[in-house]
Every structure is written in C-alpha cells, then in structure tokens.
Write a protein that holds these residues in place. Sequence first.
Motif: not given
Length: 344
Positions: A233-260
């Motif tokens: 989508a053209t309205w999603l700039v690189e800065r938005d995707k970078l923030r989403l990438r950080e959110v995804i990384d944090k969410l993956m850690r939370f999922i691993e936390y839940l597994d633990a």
Amino acid sequence: METTAAKISRISYGAEPGIRFALLLDGKGGCRQLDMAGMCAWKPADGVIWLHLERDHPAAAAWVNVEGRFDPLVSEALLEEETRPRVEPVEEGLLIILRGVCATSPEEAEEPHPDIDLVPLHLWVDVNRVVSLRDSGHYITALRDIRAALEKGKGPQRSGDLLALIGDKLVRDLEPVLDAMDEEVDELDEMIFHGDAGEVRERLKLLRRRSVQLRRYLAPQRDALSRIEHDDATWLVERDKLRLREVIDKLMRFIEYLDAIRDRTGILHDDLSTVISERIARNSNRLAALAALLLPPSVVAGLFGMNVGGIPGVNDTWAFIIIVAFVTISSVATLWVLRRIGWL
C-alpha cells in the motif's frame, strides 16, 4: 483541577449513539473532533479521519452499511461477531482484525487495569480513513492513549502512522498481563510444597488455560501484522513498516514467553502430582504402620474373646497381667521392626 482537554474528552466520548469518537487529523500530530454531521460532511480532501464505532450498536451498523460506502464483503467482515486476527487487502485499503487487551472502562473504575481477555478490534484503513470498531462492553486502553496523544498534538499524522501506532499499543498492553502471569507461576511454585493442593491445582488449571487462550490469538495476530508490513500500500511508508517490524519482533517474544509459561505450568502440575502422590504414600504408610501396631492386641483380644470353652487362664488371677505384658512386648517389638524397615 481537571484540564479543559480532559473535560472535553469526557463530554465528547460516546456522545453520539454508536460512535465513541470521530477525529479529523490535522497532519501535524493534532486533531479536531467531529459529530455525526461532521462525519457525514467529511470529504477526503479534508484530511485523514479516524472513526471509532461500537460494532454491536444499530447506529454504527447502519453507518457501516450505508454511509461508509464499503464493499458489502468488507461491511460484513467489519460487523462480524466472532473473528480471529487476519488481514485482507481490498483495492487501496486493508481490512484488519486484531485483538487487544480488554480493560475496565473509566465509567466502572477510576484506574483501569488490564485483564487477560483479548477482544476483537475491527479496522478498515486506507489513505484517507481509519475506521475502528469494538463491542460496547469492551474497553481498549491502546486507543485511549492514542486519542490522548492526538489531543495533546503529539499523535499520528497519517493513516499508516496511526495503523502502526495502534498495532504498537495493542502489543504493548500485553506485557503487564504476561508479567502478572509469570508472577503467579512463581507464587504457585512456592505454594506447591506448603500451600493447599486443591487451590494450587485449580489456579494452575486456569493459568494454563489462559496461556493457551492468549497464544491462540497472538500467533495469528503476528501473522496479520507481518502481512501488513509486507503489503505494498502506498500510504504505508518505510517508517510505518519499521515500527510494525519492531512490533512483530516484540509479539514473537511474547509468544515465546507464553510458551515458557505454559511449559512451566506443565512442570508445576507434574511436581504437584508428585507431591500429592508422596503425601498419599506417606499417609498410607502411617495407616499401615498403625494397623501393624494394633495387630498383636487385636489377635490376642480376638482369641481370648471367643465365647467357647477351653480358654486358658479363666480361673488364673495372673492371666490378665500375663496377657497385657505379652501384648506390650509384641507391640514394642512390632514398633522396632517398623522403624528398622523405615515405615516410621
């Protein structure tokens, strides 16, 4: 004393039936609030608008089906009751369904605190509009914080910026929930050997069920956010995707936390079963030892208590003392044997 912004926020929040708020972003981090007339008069040239509606309210459903001018499939998905996190690109926009922590509303408590329930947040995002819907009985602190930032002039400036911030805040609110679950696991670990086994078992069962329930929605939410990040989508700039990438990384850690947490509760459940088995075995040994100690007196009492002829010592004045001495000596001998074999 309350600030003017707080008073305006309290009065305008939910003033229109089915509409929690309607904000027109000024592109500089601030916003202007709109009523129903302002919503209907809005044009894309006016700027980015953010509408937050009550999904289960008839007025909100009517707006989505008529005034929103959505594709019928999009309208149906936005108003759907039971949903899992997902993302569907439709023309120039994105249909997004995420899950956020449900908290106590300000009307019910002075200080909202996160609960473990994950409630659906339905979103439609394009270059000019962000439409979010949640049920009237739910309250998501992530949206409140974004709205407060906009009122202070420090909020998002574009629709893509707002979407990335919503994803960030939704994941952020998971952290205190997981921390509370981890602390409860530590507490139950201490209670296993000294607490009530029934209470520990019940709390372990509920905690494990909560961890499974949370993971059930967080795993597809991670996939949904990842799909947003890779959307063209053209309205999603690189800065938005970078923030989403950080959110995804944090969410993956939370999922691993839940597994633990789930694994730890499983281990604690096994430990609890072992402790209970040891207690049962120890009590069984005590009962068996007590039965062994009572065996000699029971045998003697049974033999001399028979109502038949020929029982020795009937006319002997020393017979009772001899029997008592025999029973005492045999009981002491039995006690010594039980101690030697480790039953006592």
